[in-house]
Design an enzyme around this catalytic site. Structure first.
Site, PDB file in Angstrom:
ATOM      1  N   HIS A 182       3.631  42.631  24.997  1.00  0.00           N
ATOM      2  CA  HIS A 182       4.937  42.004  24.791  1.00  0.00           C
ATOM      3  C   HIS A 182       4.858  40.567  25.313  1.00  0.00           C
ATOM      4  O   HIS A 182       4.354  40.344  26.419  1.00  0.00           O
ATOM      5  CB  HIS A 182       6.013  42.793  25.541  1.00  0.00           C
ATOM      6  CG  HIS A 182       7.384  42.276  25.269  1.00  0.00           C
ATOM      7  ND1 HIS A 182       8.058  42.545  24.094  1.00  0.00           N
ATOM      8  CD2 HIS A 182       8.196  41.479  25.994  1.00  0.00           C
ATOM      9  CE1 HIS A 182       9.224  41.941  24.115  1.00  0.00           C
ATOM     10  NE2 HIS A 182       9.339  41.289  25.262  1.00  0.00           N
ATOM     11  N   LEU A 226       9.269  51.091  15.507  1.00  0.00           N
ATOM     12  CA  LEU A 226       9.265  52.014  16.629  1.00  0.00           C
ATOM     13  C   LEU A 226       8.250  53.132  16.345  1.00  0.00           C
ATOM     14  O   LEU A 226       8.202  53.669  15.238  1.00  0.00           O
ATOM     15  CB  LEU A 226      10.671  52.621  16.762  1.00  0.00           C
ATOM     16  CG  LEU A 226      11.028  53.253  18.100  1.00  0.00           C
ATOM     17  CD1 LEU A 226      10.951  52.235  19.237  1.00  0.00           C
ATOM     18  CD2 LEU A 226      12.442  53.836  18.042  1.00  0.00           C
ATOM     19  N   ASN A 269       0.930  48.473  24.154  1.00  0.00           N
ATOM     20  CA  ASN A 269       1.537  47.365  23.416  1.00  0.00           C
ATOM     21  C   ASN A 269       1.429  46.103  24.256  1.00  0.00           C
ATOM     22  O   ASN A 269       1.308  46.167  25.483  1.00  0.00           O
ATOM     23  CB  ASN A 269       3.022  47.685  23.165  1.00  0.00           C
ATOM     24  CG  ASN A 269       3.752  46.573  22.425  1.00  0.00           C
ATOM     25  OD1 ASN A 269       3.240  46.027  21.441  1.00  0.00           O
ATOM     26  ND2 ASN A 269       4.936  46.212  22.901  1.00  0.00           N
ATOM     27  N   GLY A 290      -1.955  38.467  13.267  1.00  0.00           N
ATOM     28  CA  GLY A 290      -3.135  39.189  13.735  1.00  0.00           C
ATOM     29  C   GLY A 290      -4.079  38.362  14.582  1.00  0.00           C
ATOM     30  O   GLY A 290      -5.265  38.654  14.661  1.00  0.00           O
ATOM     31  N   SER A 291      -3.534  37.342  15.243  1.00  0.00           N
ATOM     32  CA  SER A 291      -4.434  36.539  16.079  1.00  0.00           C
ATOM     33  C   SER A 291      -4.929  37.365  17.267  1.00  0.00           C
ATOM     34  O   SER A 291      -6.090  37.248  17.667  1.00  0.00           O
ATOM     35  CB  SER A 291      -3.759  35.251  16.548  1.00  0.00           C
ATOM     36  OG  SER A 291      -2.729  35.516  17.462  1.00  0.00           O
ATOM     37  N   ASN A 292      -4.066  38.215  17.800  1.00  0.00           N
ATOM     38  CA  ASN A 292      -4.521  39.095  18.885  1.00  0.00           C
ATOM     39  C   ASN A 292      -5.517  40.127  18.369  1.00  0.00           C
ATOM     40  O   ASN A 292      -6.529  40.396  19.014  1.00  0.00           O
ATOM     41  CB  ASN A 292      -3.321  39.808  19.530  1.00  0.00           C
ATOM     42  CG  ASN A 292      -2.603  38.908  20.505  1.00  0.00           C
ATOM     43  OD1 ASN A 292      -3.053  38.708  21.622  1.00  0.00           O
ATOM     44  ND2 ASN A 292      -1.488  38.342  20.063  1.00  0.00           N
TER      45      ASN A 292
HETATM   46  C1  GRF Z   1       2.282  38.536  19.963  1.00  0.00           C
HETATM   47  O1  GRF Z   1       2.984  37.508  20.537  1.00  0.00           O
HETATM   48  C2  GRF Z   1       2.558  39.825  20.667  1.00  0.00           C
HETATM   49  O2  GRF Z   1       2.897  39.661  21.989  1.00  0.00           O
HETATM   50  C3  GRF Z   1       3.728  40.372  19.940  1.00  0.00           C
HETATM   51  O3  GRF Z   1       3.535  39.978  18.610  1.00  0.00           O
HETATM   52  C4  GRF Z   1       2.736  38.807  18.555  1.00  0.00           C
HETATM   53  C5  GRF Z   1       1.610  39.034  17.606  1.00  0.00           C
HETATM   54  O4  GRF Z   1       0.949  37.853  17.289  1.00  0.00           O
HETATM   55  N1  GRF Z   1       3.909  41.765  20.210  1.00  0.00           N
HETATM   56  P1  GRF Z   1      -0.370  37.890  16.412  1.00  0.00           P
HETATM   57  O5  GRF Z   1      -0.009  38.561  15.092  1.00  0.00           O
HETATM   58  O6  GRF Z   1      -1.372  38.683  17.170  1.00  0.00           O
HETATM   59  O7  GRF Z   1      -0.779  36.477  16.214  1.00  0.00           O
END
Ligand code: GRF
Length: 189
Positions: free
Chosen positions: A105, A88, A103, A12-14
């Site tokens: 990627h 999915l 999403n 969940g860093s993003n």
């Molecule tokens: C990211 O690299 C994203 O591109 C992919 O999954 C990863 C999630 O990383 N779809 P985080 O959990 O947000 O650290």
């Protein structure tokens, strides 16, 4: 102001970056809900720490019921953001949200996408192919993995001796810089 739900199954860093970004840009949007299919995912710790409501889903509920859809309606969600969510997305969600599911990627699609292409699998494949660059792709979600229209890409240079872990780090930096601002841009269009 728009309302965002983030679907995430991992660290969940993003998701954390997105929450922080919109805490500082409250006039644009707010993260109302985090959805995870893993009850022990780190992203849920982040949700608890930051006081974001969260929902854990199981396979049966996600694919066979409209419970989640009703929750998304209840919180008046405008945009679903997948950030490391590996299941999915079912047809009923795509139909309900249409162009409002995106999403990220961790590679430059259309290369290195599709089923099984997630996490380190992607970066190992990029390394094995001897690519000179990698990057991120933010795209709309449809019923196939990684095939929706591309919204945004950013790339980074790779060096010959970069390991898959080095590539992952470079790509993650791009994700953390670009994802939230791109979401904001999309919501303001
Ligand atoms: C990211 O690299 C994203 O591109 C992919 O999954 C990863 C999630 O990383 N779809 P985080 O959990 O947000 O650290």
């Amino acid at each position: 102001m728009k309302k965002i739900a983030i679907f995430a199954s991992g660290r969940g860093s993003n998701a954390a970056k997105i929450v922080d970004f919109f805490n500082h840009n409250q006039n644009v949007a707010s993260v109302e809900l985090i959805v995870s299919n893993k009850k022990d995912a780190l992203v849920l710790e982040m949700a608890k720490e930051k006081g974001i409501r969260y929902q854990i889903v199981n396979r049966q509920g996600f694919y066979q019921t409209k419970d989640l859809l009703n929750l998304l309606y209840k919180y008046e969600i405008d945009l679903i953001v997948l950030a490391g969510f590996l299941w999915l997305v079912p047809k009923y969600l795509i139909e309900a949200f249409q162009a409002n599911i995106i999403n990220i990627h961790p590679a430059l699609l259309p290369k290195f996408g599709g089923k099984g292409m997630y996490g380190m699998n992607v970066h190992k494949a990029v390394k094995a192919a001897g690519e000179k660059e990698s990057g991120i792709t933010i795209h709309y979600v449809n019923e196939a993995y990684d095939e929706g229209n591309i919204i945004f890409q950013a790339s980074c240079r790779l060096e010959k001796d970069d390991t898959p872990e080095d590539i992952a780090l470079k790509v993650q930096q791009l994700e953390h810089v670009h994802f939230a601002p791109q979401i904001a841009k999309l919501l303001q269009e």
